[in-house]
Each structure stands twice: as C-alpha cells, then as structure tokens.
Design a protein around this motif. Sequence first.
Motif, short mmCIF file in Angstrom:
data_model
loop_
_atom_site.label_atom_id
_atom_site.label_comp_id
_atom_site.label_asym_id
_atom_site.label_seq_id
_atom_site.Cartn_x
_atom_site.Cartn_y
_atom_site.Cartn_z
N LEU A 69 38.58 35.31 81.60
CA LEU A 69 40.04 35.24 81.56
C LEU A 69 40.63 36.51 80.96
N TYR A 70 40.02 37.00 79.88
CA TYR A 70 40.50 38.26 79.29
C TYR A 70 40.29 39.43 80.24
N ASP A 71 39.12 39.49 80.88
CA ASP A 71 38.85 40.59 81.80
C ASP A 71 39.77 40.56 83.02
N ALA A 72 40.10 39.38 83.51
CA ALA A 72 40.97 39.27 84.68
C ALA A 72 42.36 39.81 84.40
N SER A 73 42.77 39.77 83.14
CA SER A 73 44.10 40.27 82.80
C SER A 73 44.10 41.76 82.49
N GLY A 74 42.93 42.38 82.46
CA GLY A 74 42.87 43.81 82.23
C GLY A 74 42.94 44.21 80.77
N ILE A 75 42.68 43.28 79.88
CA ILE A 75 42.72 43.56 78.44
C ILE A 75 41.35 44.09 78.02
N GLY A 76 41.30 45.26 77.44
CA GLY A 76 40.06 45.78 76.90
C GLY A 76 39.14 46.40 77.94
N ILE A 77 37.91 46.62 77.52
CA ILE A 77 36.88 47.24 78.35
C ILE A 77 36.26 46.18 79.26
N GLU A 78 36.13 46.49 80.53
CA GLU A 78 35.58 45.52 81.49
C GLU A 78 34.17 45.11 81.09
N GLY A 79 33.94 43.82 81.07
CA GLY A 79 32.63 43.28 80.77
C GLY A 79 32.37 43.04 79.30
N LEU A 80 33.19 43.60 78.42
CA LEU A 80 32.95 43.43 76.99
C LEU A 80 33.27 42.01 76.53
N TYR A 81 34.42 41.48 76.96
CA TYR A 81 34.82 40.15 76.51
C TYR A 81 33.90 39.04 77.03
N PRO A 82 33.49 39.03 78.31
CA PRO A 82 32.55 37.98 78.72
C PRO A 82 31.24 38.03 77.92
N LEU A 83 30.74 39.23 77.68
CA LEU A 83 29.51 39.37 76.91
C LEU A 83 29.71 38.90 75.47
N TYR A 84 30.80 39.33 74.87
CA TYR A 84 31.10 38.94 73.49
C TYR A 84 31.24 37.43 73.35
N TYR A 85 32.06 36.83 74.21
CA TYR A 85 32.33 35.40 74.10
C TYR A 85 31.11 34.54 74.44
N LEU A 86 30.29 34.95 75.40
CA LEU A 86 29.12 34.13 75.70
C LEU A 86 28.10 34.21 74.57
N ILE A 87 27.96 35.38 73.95
CA ILE A 87 27.06 35.49 72.79
C ILE A 87 27.59 34.63 71.65
N CYS A 88 28.89 34.70 71.40
CA CYS A 88 29.48 33.87 70.34
C CYS A 88 29.33 32.38 70.64
N GLY A 89 29.47 32.00 71.92
CA GLY A 89 29.29 30.60 72.28
C GLY A 89 27.88 30.11 71.99
N ILE A 90 26.89 30.95 72.28
CA ILE A 90 25.50 30.58 72.01
C ILE A 90 25.26 30.47 70.50
N VAL A 91 25.73 31.47 69.75
CA VAL A 91 25.54 31.47 68.29
C VAL A 91 26.26 30.29 67.65
N CYS A 92 27.48 30.01 68.07
CA CYS A 92 28.23 28.88 67.51
C CYS A 92 27.54 27.55 67.86
N GLY A 93 26.95 27.47 69.04
CA GLY A 93 26.20 26.26 69.39
C GLY A 93 25.01 26.05 68.48
N ARG A 94 24.32 27.13 68.16
CA ARG A 94 23.18 27.03 67.23
C ARG A 94 23.66 26.66 65.83
N ILE A 95 24.77 27.24 65.40
CA ILE A 95 25.34 26.89 64.10
C ILE A 95 25.78 25.43 64.10
#
Length: 184
Positions: A69-95
């Motif tokens: 959703l962030y990448d589709a709106s053109g916010i930030g560097i392409e590919g950074l937000y999906p990578l960041y959020y999926l890593i955070c989702g995995i880490v938060c799931g483990r927590i």
Amino acid sequence: MKRMNLPPALRVVLCIVLLLVAYVLQRSLGVRLSVFGVHIDLLPLIVAAVAVLMGSGAGFVCGFAAGLLYDASGIGIEGLYPLYYLICGIVCGRIGEYFHNRQMVGTMLCSAGMVLALAAIRYLFLFQFSDMGILVFARGMAMQLLLAVVLSPAVLVVVRRVCGKRKTGISAEQSMEGGSNGPA
C-alpha cells in the motif's frame, strides 16, 4: 449469540481489508490525524496487532500488504516498505508467541518497536536530503512512540473484532486450580 469460527485465510483477508480501509482513510480522504504536529500512522499498529494475535504467517502477509500500500502511493524507496513490514510482521508474530497470555503488552511492545524502527529508517534516508536536526527527530520520534503505545490497545480491540479472535488467557477452571501448570 455464538460467534462463527472463521477459517484462518478468511481472517487474514479481513485484516487486509482493515489495512486497506485504514490506509484509504488516512491517505486518500485527507484525514491526517495529528497530535502535537506528529501524524498518526495506523498501519504499523494494525500489522503488530495482527501478528501478535494470529502469528508470524498472518503478520508476514499483512505486513507485505501494508508495504505494498505504501509502495503503490509512491512514498519512499520502492521495495523498502514491503520488505520492512513483512520482516516486522514475522518478528511481531514471534514476539506474540512469547506474550501469548499478555497480548496487550505484546502489541504495545511490537507497535513501539515498529514505529521506532520505521522512524529511524526514515531519518537515515531523509538525513541525506534535508537539514533536519537530531533534536527535532528525537522529539517527533518520542511523540510517535507515545502515540503508538496509547493507540495500540484500541487497535488490538478492533483487530480482534475483525478477525474473530477472542482474548486468550488462563481459563476460570485453571485459575481456581492455581494456575496453568496443573495442581501443586
């Protein structure tokens, strides 16, 4: 009234719809909620709550969807937000597995961690192109952390309603017996 038990895939889809609604409300319609000059971003809080409630797999999928959703709106560097959020989702799931009986604490901790890491990443990328001082950044980051901790319980309640998960914890019989470890 008894609540239907939804399949896990449908729960994840409902949480992605919740992400989409939150994103549309805070981006497209011009509803930019701000407290003391700091804008409230609900997507990291939703991803943290979904991951803590439903585990790493759901956190991965919802995190990737939030990043898209962030990448589709053109916010930030392409590919950074999906990578960041999926890593955070995995880490938060483990927590969330560690905080299984204390989902509120786990969600608050994950929300604060996600907001802190995201603010640091944004600062590092903006540092090259702006003259923002470290004190201005620290003040904004402190407010974002405070807002994340304050708003995450409300977001957790909404995510519980949407995905059909009830609060887990020690049952009444287990508490009468002296805890979850069985008889002493």
